[in-house]
Scaffold this active site. Structure first.
Site, short mmCIF file in Angstrom:
data_model
loop_
_atom_site.label_atom_id
_atom_site.label_comp_id
_atom_site.label_asym_id
_atom_site.label_seq_id
_atom_site.Cartn_x
_atom_site.Cartn_y
_atom_site.Cartn_z
N SER A 2 0.47 4.13 -3.82
CA SER A 2 -0.46 3.08 -3.90
C SER A 2 -1.38 2.99 -5.23
O SER A 2 -1.98 2.05 -5.54
CB SER A 2 -1.33 2.74 -2.74
OG SER A 2 -0.58 2.26 -1.90
N SER A 30 -0.65 -0.52 -3.18
CA SER A 30 -1.53 -1.52 -2.38
C SER A 30 -3.02 -1.49 -3.39
O SER A 30 -3.84 -2.33 -3.06
CB SER A 30 -1.93 -0.76 -1.14
OG SER A 30 -2.56 0.47 -1.13
N LYS A 44 -11.59 0.34 -5.17
CA LYS A 44 -10.80 -0.14 -4.07
C LYS A 44 -11.71 -0.43 -2.76
O LYS A 44 -12.39 0.48 -2.28
CB LYS A 44 -9.65 0.86 -3.74
CG LYS A 44 -8.49 0.22 -3.01
CD LYS A 44 -7.18 1.31 -2.99
CE LYS A 44 -6.31 0.73 -2.05
NZ LYS A 44 -5.02 1.43 -1.89
#
Lengths: 427, 101
Positions: A131, A107, A32
């Protein structure tokens, strides 16, 4: 599913080779883009950091490399982790390979989409209020939010420190558990890490054996959920009962206040954490007209997207004189209340089960004009963050062709229990 | 949303763009007019929702938190060059910032 550049799962594609051998040798990992990678830009999905190149690796990246993994790119995400659809990324939305036309969740949507499409074998995300688990559920992969303090946050760009953990995503429970083994354990550079998990075995708990396990079912997390989602999760629970698990209803009354407590705390912490982005040491400069307040305000106007501004402002408001007691202090009370409710539930249950998300994946653009509607969809994931507990999302089936995730929450450092329960669902 | 310090009354049903601007000033975020009025509208609903925290009982917090200390020893850190590398502007070996006032 074949690799497809049009997914937009990555902000930056770049190979970072790990050591020659180790438990992840030959495995590819998407990281990420809020996790620092030395020499490879780390944008947090924000215009503010579009050109930011970290001078050091996050601890989890050092551990990936030492374990022989190859990083294949930096995964797309909602800006600074603030979103549940990956649509707030400055670098464009990510497609959901498991449900075309729908959002991949967020996310960590790029991480989940990359794994779902086979563009990476595994991925790292971060989970502040869901997330990792939300995109795992929406993209039909497995995601784990570890117990707070199990995984080092050194090198993770902070959004809400007291809530967030880096966690693994993988096509299988065993794969996610193995990646967790690699990244878990204490770190001198993160004083909130705990000694638990230093030599943990999680993957060998993925044996599908739930005979004698007591699964608590919190009624509050099924109320108001989409009917097809509930039916799919109930069918998975039937299957667990057939395998010798016992289910008991439990009640967590505090959960009704969890979403508002979560957002007050997360926004308050964000308003403080994101103060560092002033356009001087990194980021977009606000220029040199006027004084530093003018310059910083311009830098932040240009560098931050709408959702980030919204959360910084609401967090500033919640902490401001006269409102601190009304919002922030009350949210901390609610957090303690949630923790107390979980403690009680784990006196009778080994793990708790619920839908990960109360709804199937949203259509693109569905919630963008109504932020509160999106916040409310976090109802089932934020409690584990407030209570610092481990949680996993595992695919449970489909409703109308759309993925449904089942979430298990365990007691602190009870990763083996949630891995075992989840492995029984995927069998 | 009131400007006055110490006012913790029921203010969240009255958020206007001026009040959004006040908070934005505190947070050092410049806003255009459209953003300020859009946020004002959204904050009414969001703050009304947060108001439900009123009903939360006072709960004893866990008391088992302890500070984690380490020895204050010098370790190798970033070089000056590495620390400066992402700065939009530098002067010699320093960050260049805007003037203070």
């Amino acid at each position: 599913m074949s690799a497809d550049a049009s997914l937009n799962a990555f902000v930056t594609r770049e190979r970072i080779e790990g050591s020659d051998d180790g438990p992840l040798a030959g495995r590819t990992v998407a990281v990420k883009d809020n996790i620092s990678t030395e020499g490879v830009r780390t944008t947090c999905g924000s215009a503010m950091l579009a050109d930011y190149v970290p001078p050091y690796d996050a601890t989890v990246v050092e551990r990936l490399k030492a374990a022989g993994a190859t990083v294949v790119g930096k995964a797309n995400m909602d800006e600074f982790g603030m979103g549940s659809t990956t649509e707030t990324s400055h670098f464009g939305a990510t497609e959901n390979p498991a449900a075309p036309g729908r959002v991949p969740g967020g996310s960590s949507g790029g991480s989940a989409a990359a794994v779902a499409a086979g563009e990476a074998d595994l991925a790292l995300g971060s989970d502040t209020g869901g997330s990792v688990r939300n995109p795992a559920a929406f993209c039909s992969v497995v995601g784990i939010k570890p117990t707070y303090g199990l995984v080092s946050r050194y090198g993770l760009v902070a959004y809400a420190n007291s809530l967030e953990q880096i966690g693994p995503l993988a096509p299988t429970v065993r794969g996610a558990a193995r990646l967790l083994e690699v990244i878990a354990g204490p770190d001198d550079r993160d004083a909130t890490t705990r000694s638990g998990g230093a030599d943990a075995d999680y993957a060998d708990a993925a044996d599908g054996d739930v005979e004698g396990t007591t699964v608590g079912v919190p009624t509050e997390l099924f109320e108001g959920a989409d009917e097809g989602v509930v039916d799919t999760v109930e069918a998975a629970l039937d299957d667990l009962r057939d395998r010798g698990a016992e289910t008991v209803e439990v009640s967590l009354p505090s959960i009704e206040r969890a979403v508002e407590a979560y957002y007050v705390i997360a926004m308050s912490e964000a308003s403080s954490n994101l103060a560092r982005f002033d356009g001087v040491r990194y980021g977009i400069s606000g220029g040199y007209e006027g004084d530093w307040n003018d310059s910083f305000a311009r830098a932040r106007e240009a560098g931050f997207g709408e959702e980030v501004k919204r959360r910084i402002l609401l967090g500033t408001y919640a902490l401001s004189a006269g409102y601190h007691d009304k919002y922030y202090k009350k949210a901390q009370d609610a957090r303690a209340w949630v923790q107390q409710d979980f403690d009680e539930a784990f006196e009778t249950a080994d793990v708790l089960a619920s839908p990960t998300m109360p709804v199937p994946p949203f259509e693109r653009g569905e919630g963008l004009d109504d932020p509160l509607k999106l916040y409310l969809a976090d109802a089932n994931t934020v409690p584990a963050n407030l209570a610092n507990l481990p949680a996993i999302s595992v695919p449970a089936g489909e409703t109308d062709g759309l993925p449904v995730g089942l979430q298990f929450v365990g007691p602190a450092f009870g990763e083996r229990a949630i891995v075992r329960a989840a492995s029984a669902v995927e069998d | 949303m009131s400007d006055s310090d110490g006012d913790s009354g029921d203010a969240s049903d009255a958020v206007d763009p001026g009040e959004v601007r006040h908070v934005a000033d505190l947070a050092r975020v410049a806003l255009d007019d459209e953003e300020a009025s859009q946020f004002a509208e959204q904050f009414v609903d969001i703050l009304a929702y947060f108001d439900s925290l009123d009903g939360v009982p006072e709960v004893d917090r866990e008391a088992d938190l302890a500070n984690v200390m380490r020895a204050d020893e010098v370790h190798e850190g970033l070089s000056q060059g590495e620390a400066l590398r992402n700065a939009p502007e530098t002067v010699e070996d320093y960050f260049e910032g805007p003037r203070v006032s």
